[in-house]
Enzyme design. Structure first.
Site, PDB file in Angstrom:
ATOM      1  N   GLY A  62      -7.386 -29.881  54.322  1.00 26.42           N
ATOM      2  CA  GLY A  62      -6.153 -29.894  55.090  1.00 26.42           C
ATOM      3  C   GLY A  62      -5.949 -28.629  55.901  1.00 26.42           C
ATOM      4  O   GLY A  62      -6.501 -27.570  55.592  1.00 26.42           O
ATOM      5  N   GLY A  64      -3.356 -25.595  57.471  1.00 30.96           N
ATOM      6  CA  GLY A  64      -2.354 -24.757  56.814  1.00 30.96           C
ATOM      7  C   GLY A  64      -2.962 -23.646  55.991  1.00 30.96           C
ATOM      8  O   GLY A  64      -2.234 -22.866  55.368  1.00 30.96           O
ATOM      9  N   HIS A  65      -4.308 -23.561  55.995  1.00 28.49           N
ATOM     10  CA  HIS A  65      -4.983 -22.567  55.159  1.00 28.49           C
ATOM     11  C   HIS A  65      -5.872 -21.613  55.959  1.00 28.49           C
ATOM     12  O   HIS A  65      -6.732 -20.954  55.386  1.00 28.49           O
ATOM     13  CB  HIS A  65      -5.859 -23.271  54.116  1.00 28.49           C
ATOM     14  CG  HIS A  65      -5.120 -24.219  53.229  1.00 28.49           C
ATOM     15  ND1 HIS A  65      -4.087 -23.811  52.422  1.00 28.49           N
ATOM     16  CD2 HIS A  65      -5.265 -25.553  53.026  1.00 28.49           C
ATOM     17  CE1 HIS A  65      -3.634 -24.859  51.742  1.00 28.49           C
ATOM     18  NE2 HIS A  65      -4.319 -25.928  52.104  1.00 28.49           N
ATOM     19  N   ASP A 118      -9.726 -34.947  49.101  1.00 29.25           N
ATOM     20  CA  ASP A 118     -10.992 -34.432  49.628  1.00 29.25           C
ATOM     21  C   ASP A 118     -12.168 -35.010  48.849  1.00 29.25           C
ATOM     22  O   ASP A 118     -13.173 -35.414  49.435  1.00 29.25           O
ATOM     23  CB  ASP A 118     -11.014 -32.900  49.552  1.00 29.25           C
ATOM     24  CG  ASP A 118      -9.933 -32.250  50.402  1.00 29.25           C
ATOM     25  OD1 ASP A 118      -9.478 -32.887  51.365  1.00 29.25           O
ATOM     26  OD2 ASP A 118      -9.544 -31.110  50.100  1.00 29.25           O
ATOM     27  N   HIS A 227      -1.128 -24.912  47.542  1.00 26.18           N
ATOM     28  CA  HIS A 227      -0.196 -25.920  48.057  1.00 26.18           C
ATOM     29  C   HIS A 227       1.150 -25.805  47.353  1.00 26.18           C
ATOM     30  O   HIS A 227       2.004 -26.674  47.486  1.00 26.18           O
ATOM     31  CB  HIS A 227      -0.747 -27.330  47.838  1.00 26.18           C
ATOM     32  CG  HIS A 227      -2.097 -27.542  48.432  1.00 26.18           C
ATOM     33  ND1 HIS A 227      -3.248 -27.576  47.680  1.00 26.18           N
ATOM     34  CD2 HIS A 227      -2.480 -27.708  49.715  1.00 26.18           C
ATOM     35  CE1 HIS A 227      -4.276 -27.758  48.474  1.00 26.18           C
ATOM     36  NE2 HIS A 227      -3.840 -27.841  49.711  1.00 26.18           N
TER      37      HIS A 227
END
Length: 340
Positions: A62, A64-65, A118, A227
């Site tokens: 995802g 955001g990292h 994932d 998260h």
């Protein structure tokens, strides 16, 4: 709670277009290193001629990292990445497209974190690739010691220590090793690294518009996931030295590193922690390891796996032997990092 508490302060346009516009900006800025192979830009590969019969290495996860996951595509590092929405897995089709694109005859190794979406989608993509006679192997990162007690290592999350798996496996592939050998190095890297973190503040998902969890102004949470998964202990904010001691001692209780050993240390900011604070923590980590007779062969200090604007940091320690030490010194160049 007053309405003002829910105002989201982010430098964005439309919350729904954050990932698309980020990818567009990234490709415009780094067209010398990256190219897109899909119209939605969710599958990226190195912008160079692929090397025939080199093991291809891919990842995915995802958004955001940043710089995880797509920041590690480049020479001496990964060959491709599938990009999901914020904190969401890419699709199996996006992963399959990357696998196809980087396959040059020696097979493909998929490296990713131990998160349900994932794992499921990479498994599906690997099965589909197998039907096209592309051999795919996988290694799942499980370096976060806070996510599962000792004995349950295979259920742990993959966090910043994933960097080492990328670095070492990619270096081995670059030297022309077989898929089996590259996979062995990825597994060895994963077995040799441990990570633990501390969060001081939550983060806000653009499409949600409010913090994903709450931490009181005077609190911190030891072991929180990237998260916002719960950690192992919540308490009052402590000094940098105290935090470093807690994290390092926890890691050294989980993996045996004897006096005289060589290690690599990674101090990772989670998105909103100044470098000054990371170096204060590194100072204590260095002194602690030095006292134990453990030599730091090399160190990485900065942002390697973030969680949007979460304040906090993680510490990763990689136990080196001669083989891993040689591989970690190999050069690489990505849009975010260069090692000569």
């Amino acid at each position: 709670m007053s309405k003002e508490n829910h105002i989201m302060k982010k430098i964005i346009n439309n919350p729904e277009s954050v990932v698309d516009e980020m990818l567009e900006g990234l490709l415009l800025a780094h067209s010398d290193k990256l190219k897109s192979i899909r119209t939605d830009n969710r599958s990226l590969v190195r912008n160079e001629e692929p090397v025939e019969n080199k093991v291809g290495i891919v990842t995915g996860g995802g958004s955001g990292h940043l710089p995880l996951f797509l920041g590690y595509v480049g020479k001496g590092m990964l060959d491709g990445v599938a990009v999901g929405d914020v904190f969401q897995s890419p699709s199996s089709q996006q992963m399959l497209d990357v696998i196809r694109a980087v396959n040059t005859g020696a097979g493909v190794l998929a490296l990713y974190g131990n998160y349900g979406g994932d794992v499921m989608n990479f498994d599906m993509a690997s099965d589909l690739a197998d039907m096209e006679n592309i051999k795919v192997e996988s290694v799942v990162a499980t370096d976060d010691i806070a996510s599962m007690p000792k004995g349950g290592e295979e259920k742990r999350r993959g966090v910043a220590g994933m960097f080492y798996m990328y670095k070492l496996a990619s270096a081995k592939a670059e030297l022309g090793a077989s898929l089996e050998e590259v996979k062995r190095i990825a597994e060895k890297a994963n077995d040799s690294v441990r990570t633990m973190g501390v969060a001081l503040s939550p983060c806000t998902l653009p499409e949600v518009g409010r913090p994903t969890f709450t931490i009181q102004e005077n609190e911190m949470e030891i072991g929180m996931g990237i998260h916002g998964e719960p950690g192992v202990k919540k308490g009052k904010i402590e000094s940098a030295d105290s935090i470093a001691e807690t994290l390092v001692n926890s890691i050294l209780e989980d993996i045996q590193i004897d006096s005289g050993s060589n290690v690599s240390v990674l101090i990772n900011g989670l998105g909103a922690t100044p470098l000054e604070e990371l170096y204060i923590v590194y100072r204590k980590v260095h002194l602690m390891l030095e006292e134990r007779g453990i030599h730091i062969h090399n160190r990485y200090i900065g942002e390697f796996a973030t969680s949007l604007e979460m304040a906090g940091l993680s510490i990763s320690i990689l136990k080196l032997d001669e083989e891993l030490q040689e591989l970690i010194d190999e050069p690489f160049s990505t849009p975010f990092f260069t090692q000569n």
